[in-house]
Design a protein around this motif. Structure first.
Motif: not given
Length: 709
Positions: A128, A83, A131, A90, A86
């Motif tokens: 993750e 998390r 990505r 972003r 992520e």
């Protein structure tokens, strides 16, 4: 008489030459203490001029104490780390580097965080990682040169995502080498965009001054976390390493579009900036979305921890400790802002050459000039070298070592100066022999240091004088065996002269059994009055003990009388070209001699004038009276100094003496009765007996007339 030590023999040049050769060899070998001194200078340069912080696009997402308090204690679950990745991704960074390892799988009981669960938390983290432009960190252990440690559960299947193109020799011979690695889980390695070693190469004092861009793992090159952060951010697929054809020493490393100068071990020297709050983003703020969108656009982000409990702390040249992740960040900052420190390959040779030239210059100066001038020249030369090194650092960001030239200059200067000192001592011994007509050591030392004082003439100066004499010794000698008389007198004079020299007095003259001691000439002494009084008291104690010792041997001796006075006189050399006589001339000299003789009439053994007592505020005395010497029209107040023993044993009597003296001084009628009562209690006190006799003869005050010298 010729000076036998005026010239130094030619072989003496072997001392500075040998010292210079030894210094150059030591510089070439560069032992640990020498490297430590060099690093200390480089650290001081950084403290004087830290790298100016220009806010380059490098940020640290910090798992700090507050993040641990809000999110939970470390280790966080892999889902929580995913998390965080992520949330960071972003914000659109150019690369994300994890200063964290995941070498073991997370158990199912660790997979729940905040009420959520996952069947495979490691898989969630791997997904993750795929990505974003994420770099994982791994550790290197077991140096190839050394014990070859195998502890730590090594990951033999380390997956390196970048290629290496070498131009020149094999860099594995010069870069830091290790035999084992501790890496991440295989699926995490496969998912990440890059992997870099988090290993630091701290110096012996624990300070991290350099960050390697690459290492050697069992003979193959592997990148560092710093290098991988740059490579992934630039989207490059390989490193281009230019090395020396001979020994494989690294010249520079190209990472994408950036060409980075390194030392021969592929390391960059870190020019540290002072702590900057904007360098850090707390992890809890990133997780909670409190960071503005795009705030990390195009940035190189490192995720690490500053929490003290996680023990990822390093020593900084600026002093104190910093998180290990900040070392990577500072290295990246200076590369991106083109503020990189450099220690060029030619620097050691240049430093060695400067050491050679400086050593030769110091040798010539030390052999030719006096110690003071040569020392000043060496300090000046060392200052020029140090200033040059500082200017190179300050304006060119070059690390030039001033320690090597300083060492060469010091190693040459020290033995050469000692050699010159040895020859100077030989010359001083010759001068002492030449000036043997002077008796006092302080006078000889003064003339050795100031040979220009060997000129006729004098100067006005305030001095203090101590005169001593043996009462009736001439008559006593007539009844003594001449051999015994000479031996006894020489022993006495030797002890008295030794006392004078201990107090740095100058022996003015010895006439038979009498002597004159001078203070504050030729060398001025601010406390000459106190020195003279202390000398007189010690002489008095010695004379009494010497007298008693002779009486126990059946040898009769005489009492010593001492006079002490101070005043302005003319001191200097008197005489002619054939013979110099250094002495003082003036009325204070005669007055001191007259005070010595006055003891015979006063019943005292030491008589000191008020002029001397002005410079002895702590002296303990009792007043004798106002003395008018024969042939004088003015009165001189004189005192009898009391030794420590006398003050201790007769304090009450001294108080009674002071009261009786005050009555006499003021012309009171009770003075005679007071002194009579005091004499009855102290029949051995000759000064009291003298006052009783004076008052009985009609004297009304403390004025004492001496008709004879």
């Amino acid at each position: 008489m010729a000076d036998p030590a005026a010239r130094m023999s030619r072989w003496a040049w072997g001392v500075p030459i040998g010292a210079l050769i030894a210094a150059l060899i030591l510089i070439a070998l560069a032992p640990v203490p020498l490297r430590a001194a060099r690093h200390a200078v480089f650290d001081q340069f950084q403290r004087w001029h830290p790298r100016p912080y220009q806010a380059p696009p490098v940020r640290i997402v910090d798992i700090d104490e507050e993040s641990l308090r809000r999110v939970g204690q470390w280790p966080w679950s892999r889902e929580q780390v995913a998390r965080l990745l992520e949330a960071t991704r972003r914000l659109d960074p150019a690369s994300i580097s994890l200063d964290i390892m995941f070498p073991e799988r997370e158990g199912q009981d660790r997979a729940r965080q905040g009420g959520e669960s996952s069947a495979d938390p490691d898989r969630a983290l791997a997904q993750e990682l795929q990505r974003g432009p994420v770099v994982l960190g791994f550790a290197l252990t077991g140096p190839r040169r050394g014990t070859g440690s195998t502890d730590g559960g090594a990951d033999e299947d380390l997956l390196i995502k970048a290629g290496f193109l070498t131009a020149g020799g094999d860099p594995a011979r010069s870069i830091p080498a290790f035999s084992r690695s501790v890496g991440n889980l295989p699926d995490l390695q496969a998912a990440a965009r890059g992997q870099g070693a988090m290993t630091f190469m701290a110096d012996v004092d624990g300070i991290v001054r350099q960050v390697p861009l690459m290492f050697s793992l069992r003979g193959r090159p592997v990148p560092s976390l710093t290098a991988e952060a740059l490579r992934v951010a630039d989207g490059a697929g390989r490193y281009v390493v230019r090395t020396d054809e001979g020994d494989g020493g690294v010249i520079d490393v190209r990472i994408g579009k950036r060409l980075i100068d390194t030392d021969r071990g592929a390391s960059v020297w870190v020019h540290y900036a002072r702590p900057q709050p904007e360098r850090y983003l707390p992890a809890w703020q990133v997780l909670e979305g409190r960071v503005a969108p795009g705030a990390l656009h195009g940035h190189l982000v490192l995720i690490g921890t500053s929490a003290q409990g996680l023990l990822d702390l390093r020593f900084s040249p600026l002093g104190g400790v910093i998180p290990g992740v900040e070392v990577h960040a500072q290295a990246l900052e200076q590369i991106l802002s083109d503020q990189q420190l450099a220690r060029p390959g030619w620097a050691p040779a240049a430093e060695w050459l400067v050491a050679l030239i400086g050593g030769i210059a110091v040798a010539i100066v030390a052999m030719k000039a006096r110690a003071g001038r040569s020392g000043a020249a060496v300090v000046l030369l060392a200052g020029v070298v140090g200033l040059t090194a500082w200017m190179c650092f300050r304006f060119e960001r070059l690390l030039i070592d001033p320690i090597a030239p300083w060492l060469a200059m010091a190693m040459v200067f020290a033995p050469t100066t000692m050699l010159r000192h040895r020859w100077a001592e030989r010359r001083q011994r010759w001068m002492r022999a030449t000036f043997s007509r002077y008796v006092s050591p302080n006078l000889i030392d003064f003339l050795v240091a100031h040979p220009e004082a060997l000129e006729l003439g004098g100067r006005r100066q305030r001095c203090s004088f101590v005169f001593t004499d043996l009462q009736g010794f001439t008559t006593r000698m007539e009844s003594m065996d001449p051999t015994v008389a000479v031996t006894v007198l020489n022993t006495y004079l030797d002890g008295m002269v030794a006392i004078a020299f201990r107090h740095d007095g100058t022996l003015d003259r010895i006439v038979g059994d009498a002597m004159a001691i001078m203070f504050s000439a030729p060398v001025p002494q601010a406390d000459h009055e106190a020195r003279a009084l202390r000398c007189a008291l010690e002489m008095q104690a010695f004379a009494r003990s010497h007298h008693e010792a002779l009486l126990r041997q059946g040898i009769p001796f005489c009492d010593t009388r001492i006079g002490v006075h101070s005043g302005e006189v003319t001191v200097g050399n008197f005489g002619g070209a054939t013979l110099f006589d250094y002495r003082a001339l003036g009325d204070p000299v005669n007055t001191a001699a007259r005070l010595e003789g006055a003891n015979k009439y006063l019943g005292t053994s030491v008589c000191v004038s008020e002029e001397t007592l002005k410079g002895c505020p702590e002296a303990v005395t009792r007043p004798i009276g106002r003395l008018r010497l024969a042939g004088r029209s003015t009165y001189l107040t004189v005192h009898e100094p009391l030794s420590a023993d006398a003050v201790t044993t007769a304090a009450d009597v001294d108080a009674e003496y002071a009261r009786a003296y005050a009555l006499m001084r003021d012309g009171e009628d009770g003075a005679f009765e007071a002194f009579e009562a005091l004499a009855a209690r102290r029949p051995e006190d000759k000064l009291v007996a003298m006052h009783v006799a004076r008052l009985h003869a009609g004297s009304r005050d403390d004025a004492i007339e001496l008709s004879a010298k």
